[in-house]
Motif scaffolding. Structure first.
Motif, PDB file in Angstrom:
ATOM      1  N   MET A   1       0.827  -1.209   0.000  1.00  0.00           N
ATOM      2  CA  MET A   1       0.000   0.000   0.000  1.00  0.00           C
ATOM      3  C   MET A   1       0.857   1.252   0.000  1.00  0.00           C
ATOM      4  O   MET A   1       0.685   2.158  -0.793  1.00  0.00           O
ATOM      5  CB  MET A   1      -0.929   0.021   1.228  1.00  0.00           C
ATOM      6  CG  MET A   1      -2.237  -0.728   1.011  1.00  0.00           C
ATOM      7  SD  MET A   1      -3.287  -0.016  -0.269  1.00  0.00           S
ATOM      8  CE  MET A   1      -4.046   1.353   0.616  1.00  0.00           C
ATOM      9  N   SER A   2       1.820   1.287   0.937  1.00  0.00           N
ATOM     10  CA  SER A   2       2.567   2.531   1.076  1.00  0.00           C
ATOM     11  C   SER A   2       3.800   2.573   0.161  1.00  0.00           C
ATOM     12  O   SER A   2       4.696   3.359   0.385  1.00  0.00           O
ATOM     13  CB  SER A   2       2.960   2.733   2.549  1.00  0.00           C
ATOM     14  OG  SER A   2       3.782   1.647   2.918  1.00  0.00           O
ATOM     15  N   ASP A   3       3.790   1.685  -0.864  1.00  0.00           N
ATOM     16  CA  ASP A   3       4.898   1.751  -1.839  1.00  0.00           C
ATOM     17  C   ASP A   3       5.014   3.153  -2.409  1.00  0.00           C
ATOM     18  O   ASP A   3       4.032   3.744  -2.824  1.00  0.00           O
ATOM     19  CB  ASP A   3       4.624   0.789  -3.022  1.00  0.00           C
ATOM     20  CG  ASP A   3       4.843  -0.662  -2.618  1.00  0.00           C
ATOM     21  OD1 ASP A   3       5.362  -0.886  -1.499  1.00  0.00           O
ATOM     22  OD2 ASP A   3       4.459  -1.541  -3.419  1.00  0.00           O
ATOM     23  N   GLU A   4       6.248   3.662  -2.441  1.00  0.00           N
ATOM     24  CA  GLU A   4       6.406   5.006  -3.009  1.00  0.00           C
ATOM     25  C   GLU A   4       6.321   4.929  -4.531  1.00  0.00           C
ATOM     26  O   GLU A   4       6.814   3.978  -5.138  1.00  0.00           O
ATOM     27  CB  GLU A   4       7.772   5.548  -2.603  1.00  0.00           C
ATOM     28  CG  GLU A   4       7.931   5.631  -1.093  1.00  0.00           C
ATOM     29  CD  GLU A   4       8.543   6.946  -0.675  1.00  0.00           C
ATOM     30  OE1 GLU A   4       9.342   7.494  -1.457  1.00  0.00           O
ATOM     31  OE2 GLU A   4       8.181   7.427   0.419  1.00  0.00           O
ATOM     32  N   ILE A   5       5.646   5.910  -5.116  1.00  0.00           N
ATOM     33  CA  ILE A   5       5.671   5.965  -6.579  1.00  0.00           C
ATOM     34  C   ILE A   5       6.180   7.326  -7.013  1.00  0.00           C
ATOM     35  O   ILE A   5       5.922   8.344  -6.359  1.00  0.00           O
ATOM     36  CB  ILE A   5       4.290   5.716  -7.230  1.00  0.00           C
ATOM     37  CG1 ILE A   5       3.195   6.477  -6.488  1.00  0.00           C
ATOM     38  CG2 ILE A   5       3.976   4.259  -7.375  1.00  0.00           C
ATOM     39  CD1 ILE A   5       1.913   6.623  -7.269  1.00  0.00           C
ATOM     40  N   ASN A   6       6.868   7.309  -8.105  1.00  0.00           N
ATOM     41  CA  ASN A   6       7.320   8.563  -8.687  1.00  0.00           C
ATOM     42  C   ASN A   6       6.525   8.764  -9.966  1.00  0.00           C
ATOM     43  O   ASN A   6       6.684   8.016 -10.935  1.00  0.00           O
ATOM     44  CB  ASN A   6       8.822   8.449  -8.980  1.00  0.00           C
ATOM     45  CG  ASN A   6       9.344   9.745  -9.552  1.00  0.00           C
ATOM     46  OD1 ASN A   6       8.570  10.633  -9.920  1.00  0.00           O
ATOM     47  ND2 ASN A   6      10.668   9.836  -9.634  1.00  0.00           N
TER      48      ASN A   6
END
Ligand code: B12
Lengths: 228, 503
Positions: A1-6
């Motif tokens: 869920m809290s995966d960072e995305i750019n």
């Protein structure tokens, strides 16, 4: 869920998908970021509008009608759409894209019911219209001033009382007298109204609810854009 | 053997309940108190906070703002801020009960205390019946509803705009409605609130009926002043309110809250807001005319936050109704609420369930003035003819409930108990023979037959039976006598005002 995305690294389809999801979740700041990112990649404003925001709001509208989404959620989605539109609107005009439409809506004089017309405003905004809601208890002069100030294609009149419904005709008659009736699409609504009443007073259409109001406004804009 | 000739029961008309037979019910059962004293006080405290810190808007009416200022209320722009002391000072001036005059003195009504009264639906633009479906209301429909309300022993009040007569011009239709109430019924009725002029016409007509001094002693009108929640009184309602208060005619100050839209999506907060709004309106009425009769009103339910439409018969609205009644009692004021509310479009199962969900609390909470007690359908957009007739049946049952249990000797019927052997029956005891007609409430419309008999009779449902009853009632209607001189004077007033208004 809290995966960072750019978001700068996302392929374009995924960027649009994210924009639609964030719109659905009512995340105005994120939607704005994504719109800016799409524009920065050189996409046409009209593409960003239709493939991102409008496509997203179509899902919102569908889920609202199906009973999955609640009014407060649609309200948040619509205001996210609105924030995306603040960036897109001037660019759309610059690039000569087909117009989404501008609307003025208000409840007529003597009438203070506004829950219904607020819902319609919200749904129109969600559909990409630029909406000015002039509130309740509006005289002919109030409508004229708003038309003058915002130059809308669509004028929405609301009345919930059989005693104030006749005032809708007064407004339409005044538009005729001022010679501006022809350039406006007049949509009317409110629980005691009917198709027959709309016809009788010379409105373009009656809309029984906010969903019909969106479809009808879009239909009339399409006709206008095709004629233009 | 010589015996006296007696009249047989055969051929006697069935004992239809006479209009005269049943009077305004007294609430003789315990009042349902939902909140304890400290919880109720908490609601009071929060509403004082709203009144003194958040304020109530008096919209587009400079005169009202001037009245508030003159009475020491702090006004900023159009927002008025009341202190708890001011509220208490003015609210206590209002009477805790009063009598509304009817042209037939036997039908005058006490509003307040342990008295309850039931009034018809108010305001729908549409009417519906089983034969003709849903259509815009006309004067004929209006009159038919006045007649039905007159004929029902369980409706004590003729109401107001039972349905909008949309076939009449708007500026003068209030005159036709008022005249119809007077002509076709002799029960009390409501004044028009759509403008100061309409209110003045209403007052004038009851002055013609009762005399201008008499109506100052006891009001002949009661009128519905809705507060446009959240926290706003509009110019239309304010101007009607001023006319009525000055003439000492009763007003029902009703905050109208669809929680989620016009109030918070929370019941305690809604109640605090409602209380602040009602007390502001009531205090304002007392500033205009100390002692003028007012009713604390509540019309609370919620919007369906999925679709935005109003919901009727919700469990939350029941909770709020009980507490609203407690609040009105706390300030010693008569209370208006309740009604047979339904979102359903026809009198079907949904309509029945929804209606009873609000009406039962209205009875248990002791609502003094129950508006919309019969005929409400479609979220208030439609007045249903059959629904009206069916609702009256249930109101009849509530009359019995309100009387509570008879604890007298007759109520215990020990003679009957003693005389029936174990396993025997009471059907023929002298006690039963004395009491059988009145012992149990009997609906004349509900079906109690064995199913074969019901099928043999055509298997009609309640909707069909109510439709038939409706035809019978309207056919049987006879107008109550009206003094011809008075009638002429009222008609002359109506024609003169019509000419002046259309002028
Ligand atoms: C809430 C309400 C009020 C609130 C309004 C609060 C507010 N901020 O809006 C308050 C308490 C202020 C109020 C006051 C009064 N009310 Co009122 N009110 C209602 C009620 C219960 C619900 C209306 C509503 O909000 N519906 C929910 C919304 C979502 O639906 P909607 O408004 O129909 O809107 C939808 C469509 O119609 C359409 N639409 C609406 N407008 C427009 C405009 C355009 C351009 C388009 C395209 C579409 C469109 O789309 C909307 C969204 O789907 C109705 C009964 C009912 N069931 O409709 C009575 C009702 C309309 N009121 C009525 C009355 C009589 C009054 C009062 C006169 C009562 C009084 N004695 O005080 C006053 C009048 C005040 C005034 N000057 O206007 C009557 C009117 C009937 C008639 N006789 O004409 C009704 C039918 C109830 C009744 N039986 O009494 N009311």
């Amino acid at each position: 869920m809290s995966d960072e995305i750019n978001i700068q690294e996302l392929p374009i389809e995924e960027l649009f998908e994210l924009m639609q999801e964030d719109l659905y979740d009512g995340l105005a700041d994120e939607v704005l970021e994504e719109v800016n990112e799409a524009l920065a990649r050189g996409l046409q404003p009209f593409e960003v509008l239709t493939q991102g925001l409008v496509a997203g709001m179509d899902i919102v509208g569908k889920d609202f009608r199906d009973g999955t989404l609640f009014v407060p959620e649609v309200l948040m989605a619509a205001s996210s759409m609105k924030s995306g539109m603040t960036v897109l609107r001037p660019l759309l005009i610059e690039t000569g894209a087909p117009k989404m439409g501008t609307a003025v809506i208000g409840t007529v004089k003597g009438d203070i019911h506004d829950i219904g017309q607020n819902l319609v405003s919200m749904m129109w905004e969600g559909a990409g219209f630029e909406v000015t809601n002039i509130g309740i208890n509006n005289s002919v002069e109030d409508y004229m001033a708003a038309i003058e100030a915002h130059n809308p294609e669509i004028l929405g009149l609301s009345a919930l009382l059989t005693t104030t419904m006749p005032y809708m005709k007064t407004v339409i008659d005044a538009l005729n007298e001022a010679g501006i009736r022809e350039r406006l699409t007049v949509l009317v609504g409110g629980a005691p109204l009917s198709d027959a009443f709309a016809e009788e007073i010379g409105a373009d259409a009656y809309c029984r609810d906010a969903a019909v109001a969106v479809d009808t406004a879009k239909k009339f804009m399409q006709i206008r854009n095709e004629a233009a | 053997m010589v015996r006296e000739r007696r009249h047989s029961r055969r051929g006697r008309p069935s004992p239809t309940r006479q209009v005269e037979a049943i009077t305004q019910p007294l609430h003789q059962i315990p009042v349902y108190e939902l909140l304890d004293a400290s919880a109720l006080d908490k609601i009071h405290q929060v509403s004082m906070e709203i009144l003194s810190e958040v304020g109530i808007l008096f919209m587009d009416d400079p005169e009202s703002l001037a009245i508030l200022r003159e009475h020491g209320v702090r006004v900023e722009g159009e927002l008025a801020f009341f202190t708890p002391t001011q509220i208490e000072h003015y609210v206590t001036m209002a009477p805790s009960e009063f009598t509304q005059l009817a042209r037939n003195p036997a039908r005058s009504l006490v509003i307040g205390g342990k008295h309850m009264c039931f009034a018809p639906v108010y305001g729908p633009p549409f009417v519906a019946d089983r034969e003709r479906g849903r259509r815009l209301g006309t004067l004929q429909d209006f009159r038919d509803f006045v007649k039905l309300a007159y004929l029902s022993p369980y409706i004590h009040h003729s109401g107001g705009v039972i349905v909008e007569p949309t076939d009449l011009p708007t500026p003068t239709r209030h005159l036709d409605m008022l005249y119809s109430h007077i002509k076709y019924s002799d029960k009390p009725f409501m004044g028009s609130v759509m403008s100061a002029g309409n209110a003045a016409d209403s007052v004038k007509m009851v002055e013609i009926m009762f005399g201008s001094e008499a109506i100052r002693q006891q009001p002949a009108l009661i009128s519905l002043i809705n507060i446009s929640s959240p926290r706003r009184l509009d110019d239309r309602m304010l101007s009607a309110l001023k006319v009525y208060a000055r003439a000492r005619q009763a007003v029902i100050i009703t905050p109208f809250i669809l929680s989620g839209a016009m109030g918070p999506a929370a019941i305690a907060g809604t109640l605090a807001q409602q209380n602040a709004e009602a007390l502001a309106g009531i205090a304002f009425a007392q500033m205009i005319e100390p002692g003028t009769p007012v009713v604390y009103g509540s019309f609370q339910t919620n919007v369906d936050l999925q679709s935005g439409s109003p919901v009727f018969g919700s469990p939350e609205s029941q909770l709020a109704l009980y507490v609203s009644a407690q609040l009105a009692r706390r300030y010693h004021l008569p209370f208006r609420s309740g009604g047979m509310f339904a979102s359903a479009k026809i009198p079907d199962v949904q309509a029945g369930y929804e209606s009873i969900m609000t009406m039962l609390p209205a009875v248990l909470a002791r609502v003094n003035f129950v508006l919309h007690a019969a005929g409400w359908l479609d979220g208030g957009l439609t007045a249903g003819f059959e629904k009206f007739v069916l609702d009256c049946e249930v109101l009849g049952a509530f009359h019995t409930l309100l009387r509570g249990i008879d604890m007298s000797e007759n109520g215990f019927a020990m003679e009957s108990i003693r005389s029936v052997p174990p396993g025997g029956h009471h059907l023929g005891t002298p006690h039963t023979l004395r009491n059988f007609r009145t012992a149990f409430y009997r609906s004349e419309l509900f079906d109690y037959q064995p199913s074969e008999a019901w099928e043999a009779d055509g298997a009609h449902d309640a909707y069909e039976r109510a439709h038939e009853r409706l035809q019978q009632l309207l056919a049987s209607y006879e107008a109550p006598p009206l003094d011809p001189a008075l009638d002429t004077e009222l008609q002359a007033f109506v024609s003169r005002r019509k000419a002046e208004i259309s002028g």
